[in-house]
Design a protein around this motif. Sequence first.
Motif, mmCIF file in Angstrom:
data_model
loop_
_atom_site.group_PDB
_atom_site.id
_atom_site.type_symbol
_atom_site.label_atom_id
_atom_site.label_comp_id
_atom_site.label_asym_id
_atom_site.label_seq_id
_atom_site.Cartn_x
_atom_site.Cartn_y
_atom_site.Cartn_z
ATOM 1 N N TYR A 189 -4.863 10.012 -8.260
ATOM 2 C CA TYR A 189 -5.607 10.460 -7.085
ATOM 3 C C TYR A 189 -6.542 9.364 -6.560
ATOM 4 O O TYR A 189 -7.367 9.606 -5.697
ATOM 5 N N ASN A 190 -6.405 8.182 -7.167
ATOM 6 C CA ASN A 190 -7.142 6.998 -6.726
ATOM 7 C C ASN A 190 -8.661 7.172 -6.818
ATOM 8 O O ASN A 190 -9.391 6.751 -5.950
ATOM 9 N N PHE A 223 0.838 -1.200 0.000
ATOM 10 C CA PHE A 223 0.000 0.000 0.000
ATOM 11 C C PHE A 223 0.874 1.252 0.000
ATOM 12 O O PHE A 223 0.607 2.211 -0.731
ATOM 13 N N MET A 224 1.930 1.262 0.803
ATOM 14 C CA MET A 224 2.826 2.422 0.892
ATOM 15 C C MET A 224 3.578 2.620 -0.430
ATOM 16 O O MET A 224 3.788 3.752 -0.863
ATOM 17 N N LEU A 232 2.491 1.739 -3.420
ATOM 18 C CA LEU A 232 1.491 2.243 -4.362
ATOM 19 C C LEU A 232 1.232 3.731 -4.118
ATOM 20 O O LEU A 232 1.161 4.521 -5.053
ATOM 21 N N LYS A 233 1.124 4.106 -2.864
ATOM 22 C CA LYS A 233 0.882 5.501 -2.502
ATOM 23 C C LYS A 233 2.058 6.371 -2.940
ATOM 24 O O LYS A 233 1.864 7.466 -3.481
ATOM 25 N N GLN A 257 1.910 6.810 -6.694
ATOM 26 C CA GLN A 257 0.864 7.764 -7.057
ATOM 27 C C GLN A 257 1.327 9.194 -6.808
ATOM 28 O O GLN A 257 1.143 10.066 -7.650
ATOM 29 N N GLU A 258 1.944 9.425 -5.664
ATOM 30 C CA GLU A 258 2.426 10.768 -5.341
ATOM 31 C C GLU A 258 3.510 11.202 -6.314
ATOM 32 O O GLU A 258 3.571 12.367 -6.705
#
Length: 160
Positions: A157-158, A6-7, A9-10, A13-14
């Motif tokens: 931005y998911n 998850f981190m 992926l985040k 994305q950022e």
Amino acid sequence: YLFTNFMKLKAKQESEIEKIDKFTGFQLPNKFKIIGLIITILSILSIVTSLKLYILDVKYHDLFERIALSGMVIGTLIISISREKIEDELIAKIRVQSYQYAVLGTIVFYLIIPFINFTIESFFSSMPVIEGSKDVSVLAVLLLMQILTFRKLKKAYNEE
């Protein structure tokens, strides 16, 4: 393991959002507005001169005219992407809205003008010909870039 993925992926994305923000948020300092204005005015004067060259049947008229038109676009682009003296969230919102109106207006203009020309020509000619702009492909590229950027940002931005 799930938290680590998850981190990652985040972070990805950022990173994508930062890349797009860096590109779309690019602005020149405010003093470039004057430079853009000078380039635009010189280009318009060159276009007028180009018309005189056309009348004189000068060999490189088309090249000269293309350079002048390109200069005008570059000058207005410089003005467009130059910062205001005070750059805040309201100015950013107004800038985005003005780009939206400009794009939509240009597309409508390019789609309608051939029909207007055809209608006018049909009054003066027994064999009117409809001709569109040769630059319509630029509009297609513009819209394609908008769609792809929108989808990429939406995903970053998911929201998808």
